[in-house]
Design a protein around this motif. Structure first.
Motif, PDB file in Angstrom:
ATOM      1  N   ASP A   5       0.705  -1.343   0.107  1.00 57.40           N
ATOM      2  CA  ASP A   5       0.228  -0.005  -0.015  1.00 57.40           C
ATOM      3  C   ASP A   5       0.514   1.734   0.115  1.00 57.40           C
ATOM      4  OD1 ASP A   5       1.115  -0.116   2.415  1.00 57.40           O
ATOM      5  OD2 ASP A   5      -0.748   0.309   3.268  1.00 57.40           O
ATOM      6  N   GLN A   6       2.283   0.811  -0.238  1.00 55.67           N
ATOM      7  CA  GLN A   6       3.102   2.513  -0.142  1.00 55.67           C
ATOM      8  C   GLN A   6       3.407   2.148  -1.705  1.00 55.67           C
ATOM      9  OE1 GLN A   6       6.002   2.913   3.558  1.00 55.67           O
ATOM     10  NE2 GLN A   6       4.913   0.551   4.440  1.00 55.67           N
ATOM     11  N   GLU A   7       2.880   3.552  -2.240  1.00 49.48           N
ATOM     12  CA  GLU A   7       3.698   3.525  -3.206  1.00 49.48           C
ATOM     13  C   GLU A   7       4.959   3.845  -3.379  1.00 49.48           C
ATOM     14  OE1 GLU A   7       2.340   6.679  -7.047  1.00 49.48           O
ATOM     15  OE2 GLU A   7       1.033   7.020  -5.461  1.00 49.48           O
ATOM     16  N   LEU A   8       5.833   4.875  -2.198  1.00 46.69           N
ATOM     17  CA  LEU A   8       6.717   5.088  -2.852  1.00 46.69           C
ATOM     18  C   LEU A   8       7.587   4.015  -2.677  1.00 46.69           C
ATOM     19  CD1 LEU A   8       9.413   6.947  -2.803  1.00 46.69           C
ATOM     20  CD2 LEU A   8       9.332   7.540  -0.501  1.00 46.69           C
ATOM     21  N   LEU A   9       7.234   3.282  -1.783  1.00 40.03           N
ATOM     22  CA  LEU A   9       8.124   1.271  -1.713  1.00 40.03           C
ATOM     23  C   LEU A   9       7.853   0.963  -2.935  1.00 40.03           C
ATOM     24  CD1 LEU A   9       9.399  -0.760   0.594  1.00 40.03           C
ATOM     25  CD2 LEU A   9       8.280  -1.307   0.781  1.00 40.03           C
ATOM     26  N   ARG A  52       0.492  -6.244   5.633  1.00 37.46           N
ATOM     27  CA  ARG A  52      -0.749  -4.970   6.335  1.00 37.46           C
ATOM     28  C   ARG A  52      -0.591  -4.516   5.278  1.00 37.46           C
ATOM     29  NH1 ARG A  52       1.124  -3.672  12.444  1.00 37.46           N
ATOM     30  NH2 ARG A  52       1.421  -6.288  13.806  1.00 37.46           N
ATOM     31  N   MET A  53      -2.178  -4.115   4.760  1.00 41.03           N
ATOM     32  CA  MET A  53      -2.891  -3.683   3.721  1.00 41.03           C
ATOM     33  C   MET A  53      -3.951  -3.428   3.656  1.00 41.03           C
ATOM     34  SD  MET A  53      -0.866  -5.030   0.452  1.00 41.03           S
ATOM     35  CE  MET A  53      -0.854  -6.269   0.635  1.00 41.03           C
ATOM     36  N   PRO A  54      -4.745  -1.817   3.596  1.00 39.90           N
ATOM     37  CA  PRO A  54      -5.669  -2.242   3.418  1.00 39.90           C
ATOM     38  C   PRO A  54      -7.241  -3.153   2.424  1.00 39.90           C
ATOM     39  CG  PRO A  54      -5.091  -0.296   2.004  1.00 39.90           C
ATOM     40  CD  PRO A  54      -3.973  -1.265   2.717  1.00 39.90           C
ATOM     41  N   ARG A  55      -8.191  -3.155   3.211  1.00 41.88           N
ATOM     42  CA  ARG A  55      -9.503  -4.004   2.548  1.00 41.88           C
ATOM     43  C   ARG A  55      -9.122  -5.485   2.836  1.00 41.88           C
ATOM     44  NH1 ARG A  55     -11.655  -2.874  -3.094  1.00 41.88           N
ATOM     45  NH2 ARG A  55      -9.725  -2.607  -3.945  1.00 41.88           N
TER      46      ARG A  55
END
Length: 216
Positions: A5-9, A52-55
């Motif tokens: 969920d981290q676009e930068l990563l 750990r990610m949303p949804r």
């Protein structure tokens, strides 16, 4: 596929991986639901899956993806403190786990290893992880030893114990005064006899059945 969920990563991983001539990024996902959808419609060999990610978290996403036919290999991305979800993801079918700050060369090597059918679990990290999960592993009154273990020879059982302690093939070879090729043969026979996919599942089985106990 990159699932985080981290676009930068994801951007950082993409830069590292796309510099390799034999690796292509074919899809990205920002949560577990999207990861499942992308895996269903995009041919992919390996998925780097955040926990750990949303949804939908990476554990459940891994379980659903690995349950399908011709499932891609899943490498779990976890933080340095080794949250308990990483262990659950291994049980769900992941081929191994990496720390999020993994050096670029190790990341590339891990992806290639998983793609070739190997499991990626760093021995020292395995020991730390299993020690930290003592509370979720069986107590002395845990399940009885599965009958499949009776199929193992004394040497195979010995090798399994060392695999479960997080030792690599070369470390096992040194410990038992065997060649690394012989150890690899023993590991292959163990996986076949116990109907296990890889050494990650062997580690989980050994601890779940109480054959080896965390911290012991």
């Amino acid at each position: 596929m990159l699932a985080d969920d981290q676009e930068l990563l994801r951007t950082g991983f993409r830069m590292v991986l796309e510099a390799q001539p034999d690796i292509d990024i074919v899809a990205e996902a920002g949560d577990g639901v999207q990861a499942i959808e992308e895996a269903a419609r995009t041919p992919v060999d390996v998925i780097l899956m955040d926990v750990r990610m949303p949804r939908l978290d990476g554990v459940e996403a891994t379980r659903r993806i690995c349950a399908g036919p011709d499932a891609p290999k899943v490498l779990i991305l976890t933080t340095f403190d080794l949250d308990e979800y990483a262990f659950a993801a291994l049980k769900a079918g992941a081929a191994g786990f990496l720390l999020k700050d993994v050096p670029p060369l190790e990341l590339v090597a891990a992806i290639r290893a998983v793609h070739s059918g190997d499991a990626v679990v760093a021995p020292t990290t395995t020991r730390r992880m299993l020690d930290s999960f003592a509370r979720v592993l069986p107590s002395a009154a845990g399940p009885a030893e599965p009958p499949e273990l009776a199929r193992l020879t004394d040497r195979e059982r010995e090798v399994l114990l060392l695999v479960a302690q997080g030792l690599s093939n070369s470390e096992i070879a040194a410990r038992l005064t065997l060649s690394e090729a012989t150890v690899k043969t023993h590991v292959g026979r163990i996986l076949t006899k116990l109907n296990l996919r890889d050494r990650v599942q062997a580690v989980v089985l050994a601890y779940e059945t109480g054959l080896v106990r965390a911290g012991g």
